[in-house]
Design an enzyme around this catalytic site. Structure first.
Site, mmCIF file in Angstrom:
data_model
loop_
_atom_site.group_PDB
_atom_site.id
_atom_site.type_symbol
_atom_site.label_atom_id
_atom_site.label_comp_id
_atom_site.label_asym_id
_atom_site.label_seq_id
_atom_site.Cartn_x
_atom_site.Cartn_y
_atom_site.Cartn_z
ATOM 1 N N ARG A 80 56.021 62.536 138.502
ATOM 2 C CA ARG A 80 57.132 61.583 138.548
ATOM 3 C C ARG A 80 58.117 61.833 137.403
ATOM 4 O O ARG A 80 57.725 61.989 136.264
ATOM 5 C CB ARG A 80 56.548 60.175 138.420
ATOM 6 C CG ARG A 80 57.409 59.103 138.977
ATOM 7 C CD ARG A 80 56.569 57.929 139.434
ATOM 8 N NE ARG A 80 55.520 57.569 138.513
ATOM 9 C CZ ARG A 80 55.437 56.387 137.908
ATOM 10 N NH1 ARG A 80 56.342 55.470 138.115
ATOM 11 N NH2 ARG A 80 54.425 56.114 137.124
ATOM 12 N N VAL A 116 44.344 63.042 143.243
ATOM 13 C CA VAL A 116 45.040 62.522 142.060
ATOM 14 C C VAL A 116 46.558 62.487 142.297
ATOM 15 O O VAL A 116 47.271 61.641 141.766
ATOM 16 C CB VAL A 116 44.716 63.393 140.823
ATOM 17 C CG1 VAL A 116 45.459 62.914 139.587
ATOM 18 C CG2 VAL A 116 43.211 63.411 140.567
ATOM 19 N N HIS A 173 47.850 52.020 143.640
ATOM 20 C CA HIS A 173 48.147 52.610 142.332
ATOM 21 C C HIS A 173 49.674 52.730 142.275
ATOM 22 O O HIS A 173 50.237 53.809 142.444
ATOM 23 C CB HIS A 173 47.469 53.977 142.211
ATOM 24 C CG HIS A 173 47.701 54.664 140.902
ATOM 25 N ND1 HIS A 173 47.352 54.114 139.697
ATOM 26 C CD2 HIS A 173 48.244 55.878 140.613
ATOM 27 C CE1 HIS A 173 47.671 54.961 138.724
ATOM 28 N NE2 HIS A 173 48.225 56.034 139.258
HETATM 29 N N1 APR Z 1 49.283 74.550 145.272
HETATM 30 C C1 APR Z 1 48.738 74.553 144.033
HETATM 31 N N2 APR Z 1 49.368 74.044 142.960
HETATM 32 C C2 APR Z 1 50.584 73.518 143.139
HETATM 33 C C3 APR Z 1 51.217 73.470 144.411
HETATM 34 C C4 APR Z 1 50.510 74.026 145.503
HETATM 35 N N3 APR Z 1 51.016 74.032 146.751
HETATM 36 N N4 APR Z 1 52.418 72.887 144.262
HETATM 37 C C5 APR Z 1 52.548 72.563 142.970
HETATM 38 N N5 APR Z 1 51.454 72.943 142.276
HETATM 39 C C6 APR Z 1 51.168 72.816 140.858
HETATM 40 C C7 APR Z 1 52.400 73.088 139.989
HETATM 41 O O1 APR Z 1 52.671 74.462 139.890
HETATM 42 C C8 APR Z 1 51.982 72.468 138.676
HETATM 43 O O2 APR Z 1 51.350 73.399 137.807
HETATM 44 O O3 APR Z 1 50.784 71.503 140.499
HETATM 45 C C9 APR Z 1 50.958 71.395 139.081
HETATM 46 C C10 APR Z 1 51.399 69.998 138.732
HETATM 47 O O4 APR Z 1 51.438 69.894 137.363
HETATM 48 P P1 APR Z 1 52.507 69.025 136.550
HETATM 49 O O5 APR Z 1 53.866 69.241 137.115
HETATM 50 O O6 APR Z 1 52.263 69.245 135.109
HETATM 51 O O7 APR Z 1 52.117 67.517 136.961
HETATM 52 P P2 APR Z 1 50.952 66.615 136.336
HETATM 53 O O8 APR Z 1 51.486 65.815 135.219
HETATM 54 O O9 APR Z 1 49.752 67.464 136.112
HETATM 55 O O10 APR Z 1 50.699 65.617 137.550
HETATM 56 C C11 APR Z 1 50.128 66.080 138.758
HETATM 57 O O11 APR Z 1 49.058 64.007 139.216
HETATM 58 O O12 APR Z 1 49.181 61.992 138.132
HETATM 59 C C12 APR Z 1 49.636 62.723 139.212
HETATM 60 O O13 APR Z 1 51.851 61.876 139.627
HETATM 61 C C13 APR Z 1 51.132 62.963 139.150
HETATM 62 O O14 APR Z 1 51.291 63.797 141.371
HETATM 63 C C14 APR Z 1 51.269 64.170 140.012
HETATM 64 C C15 APR Z 1 49.973 64.939 139.736
#
Ligand code: APR
Length: 306
Positions: A80, A116, A173
């Site tokens: 987000r 998550v 949530h």
């Molecule tokens: N397959 C694998 N990984 C992916 C894909 C995919 N198709 N699409 C995106 N990603 C990866 C991104 O490359 C990134 O490394 O998911 C990761 C998300 O990490 P962040 O952007 O750091 O987000 P984060 O803070 O970890 O949150 C992830 O958890 O709490 C929830 O709302 C939050 O939905 C979000 C998730």
């Protein structure tokens, strides 16, 4: 045990760190971005010598390394941004979660799934439908984190030890989550008997806005320390087959008078996922709040066009 974490971003990589440091089992870290899971896994492995963990940790862009996992945690998605609601994330993250569930289930048919990615209630429902698994094996992170936030605010306000707080946050949530002061206890005493209604309301409001408050500080990215700790707590219950009670996003089938909707409720977690859903004796007002939360989640589920 083998645990896969999909998404090597803030939440996923911090979770991988917590899991390997606790030495629960082998960990596979997967992400779509080339080099990120490999680099983070390599970095983490180089801490084994000083930290003393023994299990294997691999990072990859391929699901091959996840084969035979017992637990798959899905954190893949976009986080987000400031001003963005969880609901706005739905379209983008639904596509990602669908792909991740299909690819990971193909090589780990016996796994338990912990979702998550936000909005987590709708994403858990989506994962359940896409996987075709029984509802016991697909559940999401919600009440452990929201409860942790409530507990932190109670700790600060009342000057008590965090370990003495048993928080109870249920429902979505998101904006319609429900804080239950009668079922939140401090040293066994209900919060509703410890502070006046104005204070209860203030604590509940800060809990509902708990994620947004952090986003407001960080500017880019959202919370990940308490989320990863909460997921590790859930993973621990599955690994240990402990039956530990905690609030999670689960698909209801008549419990609380609700069906075919995912909502945060108290459950017991064990090796095969949800052992039981616990039904608290809610009064009319408390039930109405949960029903309203169910309606909010149903709207998001409808937006998935399943
Ligand atoms: N397959 C694998 N990984 C992916 C894909 C995919 N198709 N699409 C995106 N990603 C990866 C991104 O490359 C990134 O490394 O998911 C990761 C998300 O990490 P962040 O952007 O750091 O987000 P984060 O803070 O970890 O949150 C992830 O958890 O709490 C929830 O709302 C939050 O939905 C979000 C998730």
């Amino acid at each position: 045990m083998k645990i896969t974490v999909v998404g090597a971003g803030n939440v996923g990589a911090t979770l991988a760190q917590r899991l390997i440091e606790k030495d629960f089992g082998d960990v596979a870290l997967v992400d779509v971005v080339e080099g990120i899971p490999q680099g983070k896994a390599l970095d983490l492995r180089q801490s084994a010598n000083v930290l003393g963990f023994t299990h294997k940790l691999v990072g990859s862009n391929s699901y091959d390394v996840t084969a035979g996992s017992d637990i798959i945690v899905i954190t893949a998605g976009i986080a987000r941004k400031p001003g963005m609601t969880r609901d706005e994330l739905i379209g983008i993250n639904a596509k990602i979660v669908r792909e991740v569930v299909e690819k990971s289930l193909a090589v780990s048919p016996n796994a338990v799934f912990i979702i998550v990615t936000n909005p987590v209630d709708a994403m858990t429902y989506l994962a359940l439908k896409v996987s075709g698994l029984p509802r016991q094996r697909v559940f999401g992170l919600s009440g452990v984190l929201d409860g942790g936030r409530l507990a932190a605010f109670i700790t600060e306000d009342l000057g008590v030890d965090a370990r003495d707080v048993s928080p109870c946050v249920m429902g979505e949530h998101g904006g319609s989550m429900v804080v239950y002061p009668r079922f939140t206890t401090v040293k066994g005493k209900p919060l509703s008997e410890l502070v006046d209604e104005a204070k209860q309301k203030a604590l509940a409001e800060r809990t509902v806005d708990g994620g947004a408050e952090i986003v407001g500080f960080l500017k880019t990215g959202s919370a990940f320390y308490a989320p990863s700790a909460s997921i590790a707590h859930m993973v621990n219950a599955v690994v240990a087959d402990s039956g530990t009670r905690m609030n999670c996003a689960a698909c209801l089938d008549g419990e609380y008078g609700l069906s075919d909707v995912v909502l945060g409720v108290p459950v017991r977690l064990g090796r095969r996922g949800i052992q039981d859903i616990i039904e608290l004796p809610l009064n009319a007002e408390e039930s109405a709040a949960l029903n309203a939360s169910a309606e909010a989640v149903r709207k998001m589920i409808a937006a998935l066009n399943l």
